[in-house]
Design an enzyme around this catalytic site. Structure first.
Site, PDB file in Angstrom:
ATOM      1  N   ILE A   1       0.841  -1.204   0.000  1.00  0.00           N
ATOM      2  CA  ILE A   1       0.000   0.000   0.000  1.00  0.00           C
ATOM      3  C   ILE A   1       0.875   1.254   0.000  1.00  0.00           C
ATOM      4  CG2 ILE A   1      -1.672   1.304   1.379  1.00  0.00           C
ATOM      5  CD1 ILE A   1      -2.780  -1.454   2.347  1.00  0.00           C
TER       6      ILE A   1
ATOM      7  N   LEU B   1      11.519   1.723  12.352  1.00  0.00           N
ATOM      8  CA  LEU B   1      10.726   2.780  12.984  1.00  0.00           C
ATOM      9  C   LEU B   1      10.459   2.506  14.460  1.00  0.00           C
ATOM     10  CD1 LEU B   1       8.306   3.025   9.987  1.00  0.00           C
ATOM     11  CD2 LEU B   1       9.615   4.972  10.827  1.00  0.00           C
TER      12      LEU B   1
ATOM     13  N   ASN C   1       2.092   4.491   7.668  1.00  0.00           N
ATOM     14  CA  ASN C   1       1.577   3.313   6.966  1.00  0.00           C
ATOM     15  C   ASN C   1       2.237   2.010   7.401  1.00  0.00           C
ATOM     16  OD1 ASN C   1       0.530   1.726   4.469  1.00  0.00           O
ATOM     17  ND2 ASN C   1       2.753   1.727   4.178  1.00  0.00           N
TER      18      ASN C   1
ATOM     19  N   SER D   1      -6.743  -0.180   9.971  1.00  0.00           N
ATOM     20  CA  SER D   1      -7.212  -1.450   9.404  1.00  0.00           C
ATOM     21  C   SER D   1      -8.656  -1.685   9.811  1.00  0.00           C
ATOM     22  CB  SER D   1      -6.364  -2.606   9.941  1.00  0.00           C
ATOM     23  OG  SER D   1      -6.990  -3.841   9.634  1.00  0.00           O
ATOM     24  N   LYS D   2      -9.341  -2.457   9.021  1.00  0.00           N
ATOM     25  CA  LYS D   2     -10.700  -2.868   9.395  1.00  0.00           C
ATOM     26  C   LYS D   2     -10.709  -3.588  10.744  1.00  0.00           C
ATOM     27  CE  LYS D   2     -11.643  -7.599   7.940  1.00  0.00           C
ATOM     28  NZ  LYS D   2     -10.328  -8.223   7.932  1.00  0.00           N
TER      29      LYS D   2
ATOM     30  N   ASN E   1       0.281  -7.265  10.651  1.00  0.00           N
ATOM     31  CA  ASN E   1      -0.531  -8.114  11.518  1.00  0.00           C
ATOM     32  C   ASN E   1       0.333  -9.292  11.943  1.00  0.00           C
ATOM     33  OD1 ASN E   1      -2.412  -9.734  12.740  1.00  0.00           O
ATOM     34  ND2 ASN E   1      -4.010  -9.327  11.225  1.00  0.00           N
TER      35      ASN E   1
ATOM     36  N   LYS F   1      -4.181  -0.760  15.919  1.00  0.00           N
ATOM     37  CA  LYS F   1      -4.997  -0.185  14.845  1.00  0.00           C
ATOM     38  C   LYS F   1      -6.154   0.635  15.428  1.00  0.00           C
ATOM     39  CE  LYS F   1      -2.516  -1.421  11.467  1.00  0.00           C
ATOM     40  NZ  LYS F   1      -1.814  -0.371  10.719  1.00  0.00           N
TER      41      LYS F   1
ATOM     42  N   TYR G   1      -2.005  -6.132  17.357  1.00  0.00           N
ATOM     43  CA  TYR G   1      -2.316  -5.438  16.100  1.00  0.00           C
ATOM     44  C   TYR G   1      -3.663  -4.724  16.221  1.00  0.00           C
ATOM     45  CZ  TYR G   1      -3.076  -4.982  11.006  1.00  0.00           C
ATOM     46  OH  TYR G   1      -3.305  -4.520   9.731  1.00  0.00           O
TER      47      TYR G   1
HETATM   48  P1  NAP Z   1       3.795  -4.580   3.348  1.00  0.00           P
HETATM   49  O1  NAP Z   1       3.503  -5.103   2.001  1.00  0.00           O
HETATM   50  O2  NAP Z   1       4.570  -5.436   4.280  1.00  0.00           O
HETATM   51  O3  NAP Z   1       4.554  -3.192   3.280  1.00  0.00           O
HETATM   52  C1  NAP Z   1       4.897  -2.535   4.505  1.00  0.00           C
HETATM   53  C2  NAP Z   1       6.256  -1.906   4.401  1.00  0.00           C
HETATM   54  O4  NAP Z   1       6.536  -1.266   5.665  1.00  0.00           O
HETATM   55  C3  NAP Z   1       7.394  -2.913   4.187  1.00  0.00           C
HETATM   56  O5  NAP Z   1       8.380  -2.337   3.363  1.00  0.00           O
HETATM   57  C4  NAP Z   1       7.925  -3.114   5.601  1.00  0.00           C
HETATM   58  O6  NAP Z   1       9.269  -3.565   5.652  1.00  0.00           O
HETATM   59  C5  NAP Z   1       7.800  -1.708   6.155  1.00  0.00           C
HETATM   60  N1  NAP Z   1       7.811  -1.725   7.611  1.00  0.00           N
HETATM   61  C6  NAP Z   1       6.994  -2.443   8.418  1.00  0.00           C
HETATM   62  N2  NAP Z   1       7.336  -2.229   9.697  1.00  0.00           N
HETATM   63  C7  NAP Z   1       8.385  -1.375   9.689  1.00  0.00           C
HETATM   64  C8  NAP Z   1       9.179  -0.791  10.700  1.00  0.00           C
HETATM   65  N3  NAP Z   1       8.992  -1.070  11.991  1.00  0.00           N
HETATM   66  N4  NAP Z   1      10.178   0.047  10.345  1.00  0.00           N
HETATM   67  C9  NAP Z   1      10.396   0.334   9.038  1.00  0.00           C
HETATM   68  N5  NAP Z   1       9.676  -0.194   8.024  1.00  0.00           N
HETATM   69  C10 NAP Z   1       8.681  -1.039   8.356  1.00  0.00           C
HETATM   70  O7  NAP Z   1       2.403  -4.177   4.092  1.00  0.00           O
HETATM   71  P2  NAP Z   1       0.982  -3.695   3.515  1.00  0.00           P
HETATM   72  O8  NAP Z   1       0.122  -4.882   3.372  1.00  0.00           O
HETATM   73  O9  NAP Z   1       1.171  -2.778   2.369  1.00  0.00           O
HETATM   74  O10 NAP Z   1       0.428  -2.888   4.771  1.00  0.00           O
HETATM   75  C11 NAP Z   1       0.577  -1.486   4.913  1.00  0.00           C
HETATM   76  C12 NAP Z   1      -0.317  -0.987   6.038  1.00  0.00           C
HETATM   77  O11 NAP Z   1      -1.686  -1.285   5.731  1.00  0.00           O
HETATM   78  C13 NAP Z   1      -0.025  -1.640   7.393  1.00  0.00           C
HETATM   79  O12 NAP Z   1      -0.185  -0.688   8.420  1.00  0.00           O
HETATM   80  C14 NAP Z   1      -1.120  -2.699   7.505  1.00  0.00           C
HETATM   81  O13 NAP Z   1      -1.437  -3.010   8.820  1.00  0.00           O
HETATM   82  C15 NAP Z   1      -2.265  -1.979   6.807  1.00  0.00           C
HETATM   83  N6  NAP Z   1      -3.293  -2.924   6.316  1.00  0.00           N
HETATM   84  C16 NAP Z   1      -3.070  -3.700   5.229  1.00  0.00           C
HETATM   85  C17 NAP Z   1      -4.068  -4.560   4.781  1.00  0.00           C
HETATM   86  C18 NAP Z   1      -3.892  -5.417   3.554  1.00  0.00           C
HETATM   87  O14 NAP Z   1      -4.853  -6.082   3.151  1.00  0.00           O
HETATM   88  N7  NAP Z   1      -2.722  -5.465   2.936  1.00  0.00           N
HETATM   89  C19 NAP Z   1      -5.292  -4.632   5.453  1.00  0.00           C
HETATM   90  C20 NAP Z   1      -5.487  -3.822   6.564  1.00  0.00           C
HETATM   91  C21 NAP Z   1      -4.485  -2.958   6.981  1.00  0.00           C
HETATM   92  P3  NAP Z   1       9.537  -5.170   5.777  1.00  0.00           P
HETATM   93  O15 NAP Z   1       9.103  -5.754   4.459  1.00  0.00           O
HETATM   94  O16 NAP Z   1      10.991  -5.232   6.041  1.00  0.00           O
HETATM   95  O17 NAP Z   1       8.691  -5.665   6.918  1.00  0.00           O
END
Ligand code: NAP
Length: 261
Positions: A19, A66, A92, A142-143, A96, A159, A155
């Site tokens: 995202i 972070l 962002n 998140s939902k 989870n 959230k 988580y």
């Molecule tokens: P993603 O594909 O894992 O991308 C997240 C990015 O953030 C990755 O590059 C990750 O690095 C980085 N990151 C995570 N924790 C970090 C930290 N402590 N310090 C620095 N970088 C960090 O995740 P996503 O699915 O796009 O999710 C993005 C957001 O949307 C999150 O907050 C998630 O909870 C929320 N969300 C997503 C969904 C969904 O369906 N995808 C649904 C509800 C909510 P690494 O790869 O090294 O971990």
């Protein structure tokens, strides 16, 4: 529609994957300057920054976890040193991690650290510059904050707290014309989501279809571009009278009857 992001500076945490990548691209398309704060140090970020720069976009990565407070302070310092301003923060990064009730207090605390504290820390350090720019904050929640999921206390608590912070900061920052909103995804195919499907289910393809079939609008997952469109709107002047809001971008997954055909 001109969103008026041109030459403005936006920090996107986790902005090179999933995202976050979608959000960075959308800001770049609007002429904004993208600062990606991430711990993803490999080609995923390096190549992405190079791609944006090759398109004439001003983009910069700041690496670090972070969860470490000093890294959050450094992200703001480095951004201001390089660009002299901050117009928006997109909180962002998160995941989870399944730190449920049975996993115990240490896992719960670690999960809060992974998902919540840096949302506060970045905005805290950025505040003087957000006041100057009358900037905007978007918290990606998140939902799960509203529905629960089971087995993921840390988580869910994080959230939910992000939504509480959205309302609290929206109230506190009214005098500075800083707007604060939240975006709630439900099911978006990202590297993290793909990993979860692959690691959790014997037949990830069947599971993906089962989930998609429950999404009322189009029987499909939300795309990262659709998430990003809402985020850039909330960063922009076009949402000048929108603050303290929770925008659920989920194809009706949460609010419409999932049994509708
Ligand atoms: P993603 O594909 O894992 O991308 C997240 C990015 O953030 C990755 O590059 C990750 O690095 C980085 N990151 C995570 N924790 C970090 C930290 N402590 N310090 C620095 N970088 C960090 O995740 P996503 O699915 O796009 O999710 C993005 C957001 O949307 C999150 O907050 C998630 O909870 C929320 N969300 C997503 C969904 C969904 O369906 N995808 C649904 C509800 C909510 P690494 O790869 O090294 O971990």
């Amino acid at each position: 529609m001109n969103l008026n992001l041109k030459d403005k500076v936006y920090i996107v945490t986790g902005g090179s994957k999933g995202i976050g990548e979608g959000i960075s691209r959308a800001i770049a398309e609007e002429g904004g300057i993208v600062v990606i704060a991430t711990r993803s140090t490999g080609p995923v970020t390096i190549d992405f920054i190079a791609e944006l720069q090759s398109q004439g976009v001003e983009a910069h990565a700041i690496y670090g976890d972070l969860q470490i407070l000093e890294n959050c302070e450094n992200i703001i310092r480095e951004t201001v040193t390089k660009y002299g301003r901050i117009d928006g923060i997109v909180n962002n990064a998160g995941m989870n991690d399944g730190a449920g009730l049975e996993k115990g207090p240490e896992a719960f605390r670690n999960s809060i650290k992974l998902n919540l504290f840096h949302y506060y820390d970045l905005v805290y350090y950025a505040l003087p510059w957000l006041k100057e720019s009358k900037g905007a904050v978007v918290n990606v929640s998140s939902k799960v904050a509203l529905t629960g999921q089971g087995g993921t206390s840390g988580y869910a608590a994080s959230k939910g707290a992000q939504l509480a912070l959205t309302r609290d900061w929206a109230a506190e920052l009214l005098p500075y014309s800083i707007r604060v909103n939240a975006v709630l995804p439900a099911e978006v195919m990202t590297p993290l989501y793909r990993k979860w499907l692959n690691n959790t289910f014997d037949d990830p393809t069947a599971k993906e279809k089962e989930i998609s079939d429950k999404i009322p609008l189009g029987k499909r997952m939300t795309t990262k571009e659709e998430m990003a469109a809402m985020v850039v709107f909330l960063l922009s002047d076009k949402s000048a009278h929108t603050t303290g809001q929770f925008m659920v971008v989920d194809g009706g997954y949460m609010h419409l009857d999932r049994a509708l055909t």
